[in-house]
Design an enzyme around this catalytic site. Sequence first.
Site, short mmCIF file in Angstrom:
data_model
loop_
_atom_site.label_atom_id
_atom_site.label_comp_id
_atom_site.label_asym_id
_atom_site.label_seq_id
_atom_site.Cartn_x
_atom_site.Cartn_y
_atom_site.Cartn_z
N CYS A 124 -9.89 -4.54 23.40
CA CYS A 124 -9.09 -5.14 22.17
C CYS A 124 -10.17 -5.07 21.05
CB CYS A 124 -8.59 -6.26 22.48
SG CYS A 124 -7.43 -7.41 21.39
N HIS A 148 -5.80 -6.04 28.08
CA HIS A 148 -6.90 -6.57 28.62
C HIS A 148 -6.95 -6.79 30.07
CE1 HIS A 148 -7.99 -8.91 25.02
NE2 HIS A 148 -6.86 -8.50 24.69
N GLU A 154 -9.39 -7.66 31.94
CA GLU A 154 -10.22 -8.66 32.46
C GLU A 154 -9.15 -9.85 32.67
OE1 GLU A 154 -9.84 -8.03 29.30
OE2 GLU A 154 -10.13 -9.69 27.90
#
Lengths: 222, 83
Positions: free
Chosen positions: A85, A193, A195
Amino acid sequence: MKVGVVTFPGSLDDADARRAAAVAGAEAVALWHADADLHGVDAVVLPGGFSYGDYLRAGAISRFAPVMETIIKKAGEGLPVLGICNGFQVLCESHLLPGALIKNSLRKFVCRDQVLRIENNTTAWTSDYDANHEITIVLKNQDGSFVADEATLDRLEGEGRVVARYVDNPNGSYRDIAGITNERGNVVGLMPHPEHAVETLTGPTTDGLGFFTSVLKAVVAS
Amino acid sequence: MARVVVDVMLKPEILDPQGKAVHGAFGRLGFDGVADVRQGKRFEITLDGEATEERVAEIRKAADTLLSNSVIEDFTLHVEADQ
């Protein structure tokens, strides 16, 4: 095996990135934007957020942080670097990756679970995925539209450097590109994302974990 | 003190969602006859002394490396006359 995660002023997802690295089995190391020392890490994640408030352009000021001078140099020597991002925006501003990220074509902040197709599973960050495997991870961004000139887009596709494509393009990215890599395959930029998708308690899936387990293998193999 | 002004605009081929949003508001407010709106950035840079050729060249370099991103933007630069 140490994975460093840089915190810039305005980073939001640095804690989640450290957690994802730990869930994958690495030792997560917090790196600071003003400290040019990488403290012996084997790989680096530039996390999501709004570093420097996205002032000027997303990633434009972070790109000149002391830690980035070292990361740019080491990336050229093969250090695995993943920009997620805002981290992807920093990598483009640093010229470690081509192109740029501009405001979403829909003029809205997009936040949703997003299906991606992994098209290059030979990078340091994607070797644990099957080619053309579809994954669902979180997407949340304002400046998520990947743009580049036609020649650059042709080169990225021709050299197999499109790492991931949106199955359902949410932000106007040219050619549905969600993530790209450099020629060597050690630097990857990804708008969604991974994560945030490493545990079912907090994410839609655990599909994002592969980015972090892949880099562990890449480091061991080198 | 001299002032250098740098204007940064998205390249014509790059979509400008902010300009589009402003254009939409024009219509809603009854400002008709507007074909398109593009939004850019203007930087007013005040120098400590005179705008010598060398110093303007420095600002040009800053405009190229920091103030604009040549992948998506073009810039123009001019020195403003003394106030």
